[in-house]
Design a protein around this motif. Structure first.
Motif, short mmCIF file in Angstrom:
data_model
loop_
_atom_site.label_atom_id
_atom_site.label_comp_id
_atom_site.label_asym_id
_atom_site.label_seq_id
_atom_site.Cartn_x
_atom_site.Cartn_y
_atom_site.Cartn_z
N HIS A 1 86.36 -6.49 103.76
CA HIS A 1 85.37 -5.70 104.28
C HIS A 1 84.71 -6.57 105.60
O HIS A 1 84.11 -5.54 106.46
N THR B 1 90.65 -5.08 99.02
CA THR B 1 90.18 -4.55 99.93
C THR B 1 89.34 -5.76 100.86
O THR B 1 88.26 -5.92 100.02
N THR C 1 87.12 2.41 106.58
CA THR C 1 86.03 3.04 105.70
C THR C 1 85.86 4.55 105.93
O THR C 1 85.73 4.97 107.41
N ILE D 1 94.46 -4.62 101.86
CA ILE D 1 93.83 -3.73 102.59
C ILE D 1 92.70 -4.38 103.42
O ILE D 1 91.85 -5.05 102.99
N VAL D 2 92.62 -3.92 104.71
CA VAL D 2 91.41 -4.67 105.61
C VAL D 2 90.91 -3.06 106.26
O VAL D 2 91.76 -2.16 106.39
N VAL D 3 89.68 -2.92 106.70
CA VAL D 3 89.15 -1.83 107.42
C VAL D 3 89.20 -1.85 108.62
O VAL D 3 88.73 -0.88 109.31
N HIS E 1 92.15 -2.99 91.67
CA HIS E 1 91.62 -3.12 93.11
C HIS E 1 90.32 -3.49 93.20
O HIS E 1 89.42 -3.22 92.70
N HIS F 1 87.24 -5.15 95.30
CA HIS F 1 86.48 -4.82 96.58
C HIS F 1 85.82 -6.15 97.11
O HIS F 1 85.04 -6.60 96.41
N THR G 1 94.85 5.60 100.71
CA THR G 1 94.78 4.51 99.60
C THR G 1 95.51 5.06 98.43
O THR G 1 96.39 3.95 97.82
N THR H 1 85.06 5.18 97.44
CA THR H 1 86.37 4.98 97.21
C THR H 1 86.71 5.23 95.72
O THR H 1 87.60 5.89 95.63
#
Length: 405
Positions: free
Chosen positions: A133, A131, A185, A161-163, A107, A109, A379, A33
């Motif tokens: 995960h 994000t 992803t 944000i979710v994957v 951002h 993670h 993104t 990313t």
């Protein structure tokens, strides 16, 4: 997520990517990313507690990696004299890091990195994207500490944000009602799919890739092996990954009498994982939810396998169904059922004539849904929209501006 709906974005800005450990072998998606967005013009800085596998992840350059390590003793003594709490001392490091990075947004993670980043984002007046995960939504928010930390973080972040849609439901269930986007992803598609041919001597190679922890379900796959090995005496299972259950899984393989059929190779870098995907005949993803709530957020390895033309047998667990083409989701195996898993593996192995058709359909699905370049552009579009919203909040309403003039 069809490619025809191209997201738009302004290719500019500086992003501080916040992660506790950067370069973890099982978290290649974080480094990907950072690199992909950097190439789109969103200059990436990494704020982390530690960095690993630097040779494998050369971006961003060294000067754009800021570590929150402990300062020298002399400096810590001076800090204690000036700052009464550890929170104040951590805040001082954040202020220094943000002054060096000068980002337009942060951002984070994983949710716990969002907890770390929120106070700094608020002090600096910067938007915060987080994000999520997997375990950071399925397990951590339900711990005593997680409930306390997430309450403030979810109330304060500007964009989630979710994957997977599975994780979107989990995030809403714990009370988040702010802006939310599902961005899976991404997968690199620079390698062409490999045509699978019958092996000389009739050998069959299965592959498992993942951490050896309960949620990944390797023990279920091992319990499926006695039946499979009885039908395929030359069958070999290659296991890539390590973890807390490594010794237990090796002992289970011996107990089941299949240890000679299993090659435990430990954790391997991405290039070796991709090579394993190319030489295997079938990837098995036996994930299952655990008593503490852990579940598969959205598997990356199944996508990489489908991109490589490798048949996949997986369970109906967490976000895994979202990685599989809709026409094949009925083939997903119930969680924790080693007999059903063995039956599905045997079914796929017996129908090699269908592999080219399956490989084509799954490669096309990955190209349409998970291409890493599209994911990066999506993104980037979220970044641009977030900065636009932040700018609107800072600007006075026209009527007030006129009155003030």
């Amino acid at each position: 997520m069809p490619p025809s709906s191209e997201p738009t974005y302004a290719p500019h800005g500086r992003v501080a990517h916040v992660v506790r450990r950067y370069g973890v072998a099982s978290q290649t998606f974080v480094a990907d990313t950072v690199a992909d967005l950097d190439r789109l013009g969103w200059s990436g800085w990494v704020l982390a507690r530690s960095v690993e596998n630097r040779s494998l992840y050369p971006l961003p350059p060294e000067e754009r990696i800021l570590l929150g390590s402990r300062p020298p003793l002399s400096r810590r003594v001076a800090q204690r004299a000036l700052m009464r709490t550890s929170a104040e001392r951590r805040a001082a490091w954040w202020d220094e890091a943000l002054a060096a990075a000068r980002p337009d947004l942060l951002h984070a993670h994983f949710g716990w990195a969002g907890v770390d980043a929120l106070p700094a984002a608020r002090r600096a007046g910067l938007p915060l994207v987080v994000t999520f995960h997997g375990t950071d939504l399925t397990v951590y928010p339900h711990t005593t500490r997680g409930r306390r930390e997430y309450a403030a973080m979810l109330a304060g972040l500007d964009q989630a944000i979710v994957v997977s849609r599975f994780l979107a439901d989990r995030l809403r269930a714990i009370g988040y009602d702010g802006p939310l986007e599902v961005v899976p992803t991404g997968v690199r598609l620079d390698r062409p799919p490999v045509r699978r041919e019958p092996r000389a001597g009739g050998s069959t190679r299965l592959l498992f890739v993942g951490r050896q922890v309960p949620v990944k379900g390797l023990d279920v796959l091992l319990r499926a092996l006695p039946r499979l090995c009885a039908e395929e005496p030359r069958l070999v299972l290659e296991v890539i990954g390590d973890g807390a259950e490594s010794a237990r899984n090796e002992a289970l393989a011996r107990e089941l009498g299949v240890r000679r059929h299993v090659s435990f190779r430990g954790a391997k870098p991405r290039e070796q994982v991709l090579a394993a995907l190319e030489r295997a005949e079938l990837l098995v993803v036996p994930s299952c939810a655990t008593a503490d709530g852990a579940a598969e957020g959205a598997g990356l390895v199944p996508k990489e396998a489908m991109a490589a033309g490798l048949p996949v047998v997986a369970t109906d667990s967490g976000g895994l169904p979202e990685t599989v083409p809709p026409e094949y989701r009925h083939e997903l195996v119930p969680e924790g059922d080693h007999e059903a898993l063995a039956a599905r593996i045997a079914y796929v192995l017996e129908r090699r004539e269908s592999w080219p058709r399956r490989a084509h359909a799954r490669r096309e699905w990955v190209e349409n849904q998970f291409d890493h370049a599209w994911v990066a552009r999506r993104t980037a579009a979220i970044y641009a929209a977030l900065l636009d919203r932040a700018a609107e909040r800072r600007e006075p309403a026209p009527a007030l501006a006129a009155a003030g003039g």
